[in-house]
Motif scaffolding. Structure first.
Motif, PDB file in Angstrom:
ATOM      1  N   TYR A  67      35.117  44.416  47.587  1.00 36.20           N
ATOM      2  CA  TYR A  67      34.990  45.583  46.771  1.00 36.20           C
ATOM      3  C   TYR A  67      35.289  45.063  45.486  1.00 36.20           C
ATOM      4  O   TYR A  67      34.425  45.967  44.381  1.00 36.20           O
ATOM      5  CB  TYR A  67      36.443  46.356  47.055  1.00 36.20           C
ATOM      6  N   GLU A  68      35.609  44.148  44.882  1.00 39.68           N
ATOM      7  CA  GLU A  68      36.031  43.854  43.419  1.00 39.68           C
ATOM      8  C   GLU A  68      34.330  43.494  42.888  1.00 39.68           C
ATOM      9  O   GLU A  68      33.716  43.801  41.837  1.00 39.68           O
ATOM     10  CB  GLU A  68      36.845  42.602  43.099  1.00 39.68           C
ATOM     11  N   ALA A  69      33.644  42.633  43.866  1.00 37.54           N
ATOM     12  CA  ALA A  69      32.268  42.119  43.479  1.00 37.54           C
ATOM     13  C   ALA A  69      31.266  43.540  43.347  1.00 37.54           C
ATOM     14  O   ALA A  69      30.379  43.512  42.490  1.00 37.54           O
ATOM     15  CB  ALA A  69      31.813  41.110  44.333  1.00 37.54           C
ATOM     16  N   GLN A  70      31.493  44.406  44.381  1.00 36.73           N
ATOM     17  CA  GLN A  70      30.634  45.462  44.494  1.00 36.73           C
ATOM     18  C   GLN A  70      30.865  46.228  43.244  1.00 36.73           C
ATOM     19  O   GLN A  70      30.062  47.068  42.644  1.00 36.73           O
ATOM     20  CB  GLN A  70      31.050  46.322  45.600  1.00 36.73           C
ATOM     21  N   THR A  71      32.074  46.641  42.571  1.00 36.66           N
ATOM     22  CA  THR A  71      32.233  47.508  41.566  1.00 36.66           C
ATOM     23  C   THR A  71      32.618  46.940  40.156  1.00 36.66           C
ATOM     24  O   THR A  71      32.383  47.584  39.176  1.00 36.66           O
ATOM     25  CB  THR A  71      33.695  48.402  41.824  1.00 36.66           C
ATOM     26  N   GLY A  72      32.583  45.709  40.154  1.00 36.54           N
ATOM     27  CA  GLY A  72      32.758  44.896  38.760  1.00 36.54           C
ATOM     28  C   GLY A  72      34.395  44.875  38.310  1.00 36.54           C
ATOM     29  O   GLY A  72      34.583  44.867  37.390  1.00 36.54           O
ATOM     30  N   GLN A  73      35.210  45.563  39.167  1.00 35.72           N
ATOM     31  CA  GLN A  73      36.753  45.834  38.902  1.00 35.72           C
ATOM     32  C   GLN A  73      37.475  44.919  39.393  1.00 35.72           C
ATOM     33  O   GLN A  73      37.429  44.831  40.712  1.00 35.72           O
ATOM     34  CB  GLN A  73      37.008  47.397  39.620  1.00 35.72           C
ATOM     35  N   ALA A  74      38.321  44.358  38.677  1.00 34.66           N
ATOM     36  CA  ALA A  74      39.442  43.538  38.966  1.00 34.66           C
ATOM     37  C   ALA A  74      40.753  44.320  39.388  1.00 34.66           C
ATOM     38  O   ALA A  74      40.917  45.168  38.765  1.00 34.66           O
ATOM     39  CB  ALA A  74      39.893  42.422  37.881  1.00 34.66           C
ATOM     40  N   LEU A  75      41.120  44.044  40.745  1.00 31.04           N
ATOM     41  CA  LEU A  75      42.099  44.959  41.451  1.00 31.04           C
ATOM     42  C   LEU A  75      43.432  44.268  40.953  1.00 31.04           C
ATOM     43  O   LEU A  75      43.522  43.103  41.091  1.00 31.04           O
ATOM     44  CB  LEU A  75      41.924  45.032  42.586  1.00 31.04           C
ATOM     45  N   THR A  76      44.315  45.052  40.357  1.00 28.63           N
ATOM     46  CA  THR A  76      45.745  44.785  40.160  1.00 28.63           C
ATOM     47  C   THR A  76      46.392  44.703  41.776  1.00 28.63           C
ATOM     48  O   THR A  76      45.759  45.090  42.683  1.00 28.63           O
ATOM     49  CB  THR A  76      46.391  45.483  39.340  1.00 28.63           C
ATOM     50  N   GLU A  77      47.649  44.388  41.831  1.00 30.13           N
ATOM     51  CA  GLU A  77      48.197  44.349  43.154  1.00 30.13           C
ATOM     52  C   GLU A  77      48.611  45.804  43.395  1.00 30.13           C
ATOM     53  O   GLU A  77      48.559  46.296  44.787  1.00 30.13           O
ATOM     54  CB  GLU A  77      49.547  43.286  43.032  1.00 30.13           C
TER      55      GLU A  77
END
Length: 312
Positions: free
Chosen positions: A81-91
């Motif tokens: 999901y992070e790779a697809q959106t370019g968004q780093a997910l927090t906990e």
């Protein structure tokens, strides 16, 4: 064929297409449409979510370590999901996504069942076996959370508490048709394969149990036969005829005394595999078939796709 009917210590059941009459393509198509819409309406990137969902599903089939399928799924889902959106997910982001998944399976997933009709013979089978004292295990493909499995049992008109063990992604470390999945069930049951019956409708996914000594019974109503199996080599019938067969069984004289409901320690599973294997098992071939199953699960699910699947 030797009749082991008076020797069973436990009986395992597949769910979709066995206890629950179901066109698997219809179900999976409805499932993917609903979960994608649900997540997008709540602020997630729908396309990225579906890519990550399918990636996690394939990882559940691919992994061969001591993680549960739940752990394998989310370990793959978040990075994809992070790779697809370019968004780093927090906990916190991760916890919120998991909470959304729980909400979907509680509130929206049950609505899929409105299009499925229970077969009363399924409840007849489970009730008869319960009265005769047979411990039951729901050995369904463990790619869904427990709540999703419980809903599908409800669609089938069967109560979840009829089963001493229900496989789901929380308590399972392998998937069908890996023989290790069935060894896991034997370790949980605590009985040899020769004392356990597996009832299913898929010759590849369910009858992999034969490699670790189970007796097998095919329900033909929604038969899926990707390996061109000779069904005359195992017991087989409609669900109605199976119910008649069950009602003629003697009472269980040696029930499995204690069945684990949770995750099975890896060493117990490996010992069950070693002890019960009736032939040399090609684990790489099992992994190949599991990958094919995962590809089918994450496919487009046009009508008839499941029935047309062939595995050489």
């Amino acid at each position: 064929m030797e009749d082991l009917s008076s020797q069973y210590s436990a009986i395992c059941f597949d769910l979709d297409g066995t206890l629950l009459p179901m066109d698997i393509d219809e179900f999976m198509s409805a499932y993917f449409q609903r979960i994608a819409r649900f997540m997008q309406e709540r602020g997630m990137d729908g396309r990225a979510f579906m890519t990550a969902l399918k990636g996690g599903t394939k990882e559940m089939a691919a992994h061969s370590d001591d993680r549960t399928n739940e752990e394998a799924f989310w370990d793959e889902f978040f990075p994809v999901y992070e790779a697809q959106t370019g968004q780093a997910l927090t906990e916190t982001d991760r916890q919120q996504m998991r909470a959304l998944a729980d909400e979907f399976y509680d509130k929206d997933f049950p609505l899929i069942g409105e299009s499925f009709q229970a077969n009363p013979d399924s409840a007849r089978v489970i009730n008869a076996l319960h009265e005769k004292g047979y411990p039951l295990v729901l050995a369904t493909m463990p790619m869904f959370p427990r709540r999703a499995v419980e809903h599908r049992l409800e669609w089938a008109g069967v109560k979840p508490d009829a089963f001493a063990r229900i496989t789901s992604y929380e308590n399972s470390k392998a998937v069908k048709p890996k023989q290790i999945y069935f060894a896991e069930q034997l370790a949980a049951i605590g009985e040899p394969g020769s004392r356990v019956l597996m009832v299913g409708n898929n010759t590849m996914e369910d009858l992999a149990c034969l490699d670790v000594g189970f007796d097998g019974y095919l329900i033909m109503d929604w038969l899926l036969d990707p390996v061109s199996f000779d069904v005359d080599t195992v017991k087989h019938s409609s669900m109605a005829e199976f119910a008649d067969w069950v009602e003629a069984l003697p009472a269980c004289t040696s029930p499995a005394p204690s069945i684990m409901s949770g995750a099975v320690p890896e060493e117990l599973t490996q010992e069950a595999l070693k002890t019960n294997a009736v032939r040399s098992i090609d684990l790489k071939e099992a992994e190949r078939k599991a990958a094919l199953v995962a590809n089918a699960v994450t496919g487009k699910h046009a009508k008839g796709d499941a029935a047309s699947l062939r595995v050489d």
